[in-house]
Design an enzyme around this catalytic site. Structure first.
Site, short mmCIF file in Angstrom:
data_model
loop_
_atom_site.label_atom_id
_atom_site.label_comp_id
_atom_site.label_asym_id
_atom_site.label_seq_id
_atom_site.Cartn_x
_atom_site.Cartn_y
_atom_site.Cartn_z
N ALA A 7 0.70 -6.94 -2.30
CA ALA A 7 0.99 -6.74 -1.21
C ALA A 7 0.69 -5.18 -0.85
O ALA A 7 0.23 -4.45 -1.24
CB ALA A 7 2.06 -6.29 -1.07
N LYS B 190 -2.15 -7.44 5.71
CA LYS B 190 -0.80 -7.78 5.50
C LYS B 190 -0.82 -8.97 6.78
O LYS B 190 0.71 -9.37 6.58
CB LYS B 190 -0.59 -6.31 6.52
CG LYS B 190 -0.97 -5.26 5.62
CD LYS B 190 -0.35 -3.54 6.79
CE LYS B 190 -0.27 -2.69 5.94
NZ LYS B 190 1.60 -2.65 5.02
N THR C 294 2.98 -6.56 3.78
CA THR C 294 4.90 -6.88 4.34
C THR C 294 4.50 -7.13 5.58
O THR C 294 3.78 -6.45 5.90
CB THR C 294 4.97 -5.85 2.86
OG1 THR C 294 5.71 -5.80 2.42
CG2 THR C 294 6.92 -6.48 3.94
N ASN D 60 0.65 6.78 1.17
CA ASN D 60 0.29 6.42 2.21
C ASN D 60 1.50 6.32 3.02
O ASN D 60 2.91 6.11 2.09
CB ASN D 60 -0.34 4.88 2.29
CG ASN D 60 0.84 4.30 1.69
OD1 ASN D 60 1.58 3.33 2.76
ND2 ASN D 60 1.31 3.37 1.05
N MET E 167 2.10 3.94 5.77
CA MET E 167 2.16 2.89 7.20
C MET E 167 3.89 2.61 7.69
O MET E 167 2.87 2.41 8.73
CB MET E 167 1.22 1.67 6.26
CG MET E 167 -0.22 2.12 5.62
SD MET E 167 -1.04 2.48 6.55
CE MET E 167 -1.96 1.43 6.86
N PHE F 32 5.27 -1.08 7.17
CA PHE F 32 4.92 -2.13 8.01
C PHE F 32 3.86 -1.93 9.10
O PHE F 32 4.96 -3.21 9.76
CB PHE F 32 6.16 -2.86 7.29
CG PHE F 32 6.53 -2.46 5.84
CD1 PHE F 32 6.45 -2.47 5.00
CD2 PHE F 32 8.55 -2.93 6.06
CE1 PHE F 32 6.84 -2.44 4.30
CE2 PHE F 32 9.45 -2.72 5.10
CZ PHE F 32 8.69 -2.74 3.65
N SER G 19 4.61 -11.37 1.35
CA SER G 19 5.77 -10.17 0.50
C SER G 19 6.54 -9.85 2.22
O SER G 19 5.97 -9.98 3.23
CB SER G 19 5.01 -8.55 0.49
OG SER G 19 6.05 -7.74 0.77
N SER H 144 9.97 0.26 -0.51
CA SER H 144 9.20 1.17 0.45
C SER H 144 9.36 2.17 0.76
O SER H 144 10.53 2.23 1.48
CB SER H 144 8.38 0.17 1.81
OG SER H 144 7.84 1.32 2.42
N ASN I 72 8.44 4.33 3.41
CA ASN I 72 8.44 4.09 4.13
C ASN I 72 9.31 3.63 5.87
O ASN I 72 8.30 3.75 6.59
CB ASN I 72 6.98 3.92 4.13
CG ASN I 72 5.61 4.64 3.60
OD1 ASN I 72 6.10 5.60 3.00
ND2 ASN I 72 4.77 4.04 2.45
N THR I 73 10.21 2.91 5.09
CA THR I 73 10.37 2.25 5.86
C THR I 73 11.78 3.26 5.78
O THR I 73 13.19 2.98 5.13
CB THR I 73 11.14 1.47 6.24
OG1 THR I 73 9.73 0.53 6.33
CG2 THR I 73 12.13 0.29 7.31
N LYS J 264 10.30 -6.97 -5.72
CA LYS J 264 9.72 -5.73 -5.33
C LYS J 264 10.18 -4.29 -5.77
O LYS J 264 11.14 -3.59 -5.21
CB LYS J 264 8.95 -5.03 -4.55
CG LYS J 264 8.11 -4.42 -5.18
CD LYS J 264 6.47 -4.37 -3.51
CE LYS J 264 5.79 -3.37 -4.44
NZ LYS J 264 3.95 -3.72 -3.73
N ASN K 172 6.80 -0.26 -6.91
CA ASN K 172 5.99 -0.60 -5.63
C ASN K 172 5.32 1.36 -6.07
O ASN K 172 5.27 1.90 -7.03
CB ASN K 172 7.29 0.21 -4.32
CG ASN K 172 6.43 -0.68 -3.21
OD1 ASN K 172 5.36 -0.11 -2.89
ND2 ASN K 172 7.04 -1.37 -2.47
N TYR L 157 -4.59 -2.77 -6.42
CA TYR L 157 -4.74 -2.25 -4.84
C TYR L 157 -5.20 -1.18 -4.84
O TYR L 157 -6.74 -1.07 -5.03
CB TYR L 157 -2.96 -2.28 -3.86
CG TYR L 157 -2.93 -1.53 -2.65
CD1 TYR L 157 -2.92 -2.55 -1.39
CD2 TYR L 157 -4.05 -0.31 -2.49
CE1 TYR L 157 -3.02 -2.49 0.02
CE2 TYR L 157 -3.56 -0.64 -1.40
CZ TYR L 157 -3.50 -1.14 -0.01
OH TYR L 157 -4.02 -0.44 1.11
N THR L 158 -4.50 -0.28 -5.20
CA THR L 158 -5.81 1.28 -5.04
C THR L 158 -7.03 1.11 -7.14
O THR L 158 -8.30 1.53 -5.59
CB THR L 158 -5.33 2.62 -6.01
OG1 THR L 158 -3.47 2.62 -4.51
CG2 THR L 158 -5.62 3.60 -5.50
#
Length: 355
Positions: free
Chosen positions: A75, A79, A99, A124, A126, A128, A159, A195, A197-198, A235, A264, A336-337
């Site tokens: 994911a 997106k 996601t 990152n 990001m 979401f 996701s 994640s 990032n939220t 996840k 993650n 991913y990466t």
């Protein structure tokens, strides 16, 4: 053919891509998704790309879903499902879209993606960014993609995350709203509660909160498809302690989860090479080679402490990394990466290694 694709990507395409847009990783990513969306709409181009990059995987059934190979897309790459019809032609055996959140949101302020080239990693934050669950469902419906119908050529996971503006105490109805929209188009659902990032999202990994969320989603899945509910995977963050992982695994089993995705991105900055240490202060999750050892460690622990199947994700940069996760007990692998740095040839090389 694998060597040709590998050398062509590493020697020609990747240097051009990494320099495009003055090296802005997010702008490059947006161009790539646009190109793949176009590829998915052009039968002739699909056949040409497929002839160069497709490889034979090792089929496996996980949580009742038949996967034509072990290697999938993680994911975060697609997106909004814009390239849903293209991923099979790059060699992936499955792809996880999202996601997505119940409501469209722009994500965090830019810049929010940083390439740690010397470390073969990415940072990152990001947040979401996506057009919302309804928009994704609409796009998949137009493409004729429904659960189990094979219209994408490979199984598709979706996701789900929490909308940033939704209070934590209202997380369950927020996830349910997303689930109702996209579940008819998903071969499995991934619940992203990890994640970094939220704000506050990772607290949903706490046993009681996770149990409530999974219980509600499992009931909704059963109601939508009695006797054949869509499988739900959870996840996990790589930064959990072993006791915390035990709590999460217990909640996952009790809540009706069908599997685990480990892991993650990480908040740790171990493994950053000297030229990349200036990125240590950047907020967000680190992926790529600096995560390889920890992801393998977590996958090994999880498979020893649950009977649920595991999708291994994190730090898969070479075929040996994928094989190590499979040896640790993972049933499937996500990229991913590693895909960004090595290109489609990595998928074919992993399939060859696994065979």
């Amino acid at each position: 053919m694998t060597a040709l694709v590998r050398d062509g990507y590493a020697g020609l395409l990747r240097p051009v891509l990494f320099r495009a847009h003055r090296g802005d990783p997010e702008a490059i990513h947006e161009d790539m998704i646009a190109a793949l969306a176009l590829l998915g709409s052009l039968p002739g181009a699909r056949g040409l790309v497929g002839a160069l990059t497709r490889s034979v995987g090792q089929p496996v059934t996980v949580a009742g879903v038949r996967f034509p190979g072990r290697v999938g897309l993680a994911a975060g790459m697609d997106k909004d499902g814009r390239a849903a019809l293209a991923w099979q032609y790059l060699g992936f055996a499955f792809a996880e879209l999202g996601t997505v959140t119940a409501h469209a949101q722009p994500g965090n302020d830019r810049p929010r993606v940083f390439r740690a080239a010397a470390s073969a990693g990415l940072v990152n934050r990001m947040g979401f960014n996506n057009a919302g669950a309804q928009a994704l469902a609409n796009r998949l419906a137009v493409a004729g993609i429904l659960r189990g119908n094979g219209a994408a050529g490979i199984p598709l996971g979706i996701s789900l995350g929490k909308t940033k503006t939704t209070p934590l105490e209202e997380a369950v109805p927020d996830y349910l709203a997303s689930f109702d929209q996209v579940a008819p188009h998903a071969d499995y659902i991934a619940v992203n509660v990890s994640s970094p990032n939220t704000p506050g999202l990772r607290t949903l990994q706490d046993g009681d909160a996770l149990g409530d969320l999974l219980g509600a989603l499992s009931c909704r899945a059963q109601r939508q498809s009695p006797g054949s509910p869509v499988p739900i995977f959870v996840k996990l963050a790589p930064d959990l302690t072993w006791p915390q992982l035990d709590e999460v695994l217990g909640a996952a089993a009790d809540g009706g989860a069908a599997g685990i995705i480990a892991t993650n991105t990480t908040l740790a900055r171990d493994g950053l090479a000297a030229p990349d240490r200036h990125l240590a202060h950047e907020e967000g999750g680190l992926s790529g080679a600096p995560l390889t050892a920890r992801a393998r460690e977590v996958v090994g622990y999880v498979t020893e402490h649950t009977t649920l199947p595991v999708i291994g994700s994190g730090g898969v940069m070479a075929p040996a990394d994928a094989q190590a996760l499979l040896d640790a007990g993972a049933s499937l692998i996500q990229l991913y990466t590693g895909f960004i740095y090595a290109g489609p040839a990595l998928i074919a090389a992993i399939n060859e290694e696994v065979r």
